[in-house]
Design an enzyme around this catalytic site. Structure first.
Site, PDB file in Angstrom:
ATOM      1  N   TYR A 162       0.849  -1.201   0.000  1.00  9.04           N
ATOM      2  CA  TYR A 162       0.000   0.000   0.000  1.00  9.04           C
ATOM      3  C   TYR A 162       0.881   1.246   0.000  1.00  9.04           C
ATOM      4  O   TYR A 162       0.651   2.195  -0.755  1.00  9.04           O
ATOM      5  CB  TYR A 162      -0.930  -0.024   1.214  1.00  9.04           C
ATOM      6  CG  TYR A 162      -1.791   1.209   1.362  1.00  9.04           C
ATOM      7  CD1 TYR A 162      -2.932   1.396   0.585  1.00  9.04           C
ATOM      8  CD2 TYR A 162      -1.457   2.205   2.290  1.00  9.04           C
ATOM      9  CE1 TYR A 162      -3.718   2.532   0.727  1.00  9.04           C
ATOM     10  CE2 TYR A 162      -2.240   3.338   2.444  1.00  9.04           C
ATOM     11  CZ  TYR A 162      -3.373   3.498   1.659  1.00  9.04           C
ATOM     12  OH  TYR A 162      -4.143   4.625   1.793  1.00  9.04           O
ATOM     13  N   LYS A 166       1.285   4.317  -2.891  1.00  6.86           N
ATOM     14  CA  LYS A 166       1.098   5.753  -2.657  1.00  6.86           C
ATOM     15  C   LYS A 166       2.373   6.539  -3.013  1.00  6.86           C
ATOM     16  O   LYS A 166       2.288   7.667  -3.479  1.00  6.86           O
ATOM     17  CB  LYS A 166       0.665   5.995  -1.205  1.00  6.86           C
ATOM     18  CG  LYS A 166      -0.720   5.446  -0.888  1.00  6.86           C
ATOM     19  CD  LYS A 166      -1.810   6.049  -1.783  1.00  6.86           C
ATOM     20  CE  LYS A 166      -3.208   5.621  -1.375  1.00  6.86           C
ATOM     21  NZ  LYS A 166      -4.268   6.192  -2.239  1.00  6.86           N
TER      22      LYS A 166
END
Ligand code: NAP
Length: 237
Positions: A162, A166
């Site tokens: 994750y 980002k």
């Protein structure tokens, strides 16, 4: 088709719940003509009805769905002024050594490629706006500086994949901002916000979590491009 109105036409992807839903509510309140994108028709209809905004069927992982969404907005509004790339998914807490390549590909398909698909499909409509803005919803967990400084984003706290998604999204934002001089393209970090994404563990309200997004979505023409901000100001890259 109406390309002459002074309305601000705004699309929020993943707008059926969480921070995207609150962003849609606030931008409608600010006078925008808001459309939410939702991948699930029933959830999308319920949210759009509750908010009193328009609905676009939009799964950011499906190129055909993205193209149909752009065609719908073109037919109904003729242009897009503000694109909020908010839709994203989280992944399980696991170290990279126990993470499969397919899990990474699946996550990036939404969090990174989804933004690329949607932005590129809507660029012709954004180029028809005199005040186009793109807001990519990123996260501090993708910040090199904060990860190095605090060591606070270890795998027990933040899924590494994750975070990688980002980091890549923040760079994608910077790259688009350089390629698109007529459009203000910026990244927002909501901060740790109570939503389904983190099993409601976040400490901020969705209103606080949407502050930076709303700020970037309502920038004046002299506003910045290629920045990364949270509700308190600049985020370290
Ligand atoms: P959320 O409540 O889980 O909402 C995510 C939204 O994205 C939902 O509407 C979801 O739709 C949608 N979505 C997921 N995959 C999609 C797809 N393939 N196509 C279209 N829509 C899709 O999460 P949130 O916390 O509000 O997250 C919003 C944004 O903030 C994300 O970019 C997230 O990474 C970012 N963020 C959140 C936090 C936090 O603490 N919450 C912190 C930093 C950054 P469904 O309802 O169909 O699943």
């Amino acid at each position: 088709m109406d390309t002459t109105t002074t309305d601000t036409i705004t699309l929020v992807t993943g707008g059926n719940k969480g921070i995207g839903h609150e962003t849609a509510r606030r931008l409608k309140e600010a006078g925008h003509t808001v459309l939410i994108g939702a991948r699930d028709p029933a959830r999308g209809r319920a949210a759009a009805r509750g908010l009193g905004v328009g609905l676009v069927a939009l799964d950011v992982t499906d190129q055909a769905s993205v193209d149909e969404a752009a065609a719908q907005v073109r037919a109904e509004h003729g242009r897009l002024d503000v694109l909020v790339n908010n839709a994203a998914v989280n992944s399980v807490l696991a170290p990279l050594e126990r993470t499969g390549a397919q899990d990474v590909a699946t996550l990036l398909d939404t969090n990174l490629l989804g933004v690329l698909r949607v932005t590129n499909a809507f660029l012709p409509l954004l180029r028809r706006s005199a005040h186009a803005r793109v807001v990519n919803v990123s996260s501090t967990v993708g910040s090199f500086a904060l990860t190095l400084e605090h060591g606070m984003f270890d795998w027990e706290v933040v899924p590494p994949v994750y975070a990688v998604s980002k980091t890549a999204l923040t760079m994608l934002t910077l790259k688009y901002s350089r390629e698109l001089p007529g459009i203000l393209v910026n990244a927002a970090d909501p901060g740790y916000t109570e939503t389904d994404l983190n099993d409601r563990q976040g400490t901020q309200t969705v209103t606080e979590g949407s502050d930076a997004i709303v700020h970037l979505a309502t920038l004046g023409d002299d506003g910045p491009t290629g920045t990364f901000v949270n509700r308190d100001g600049a985020v370290a890259w």
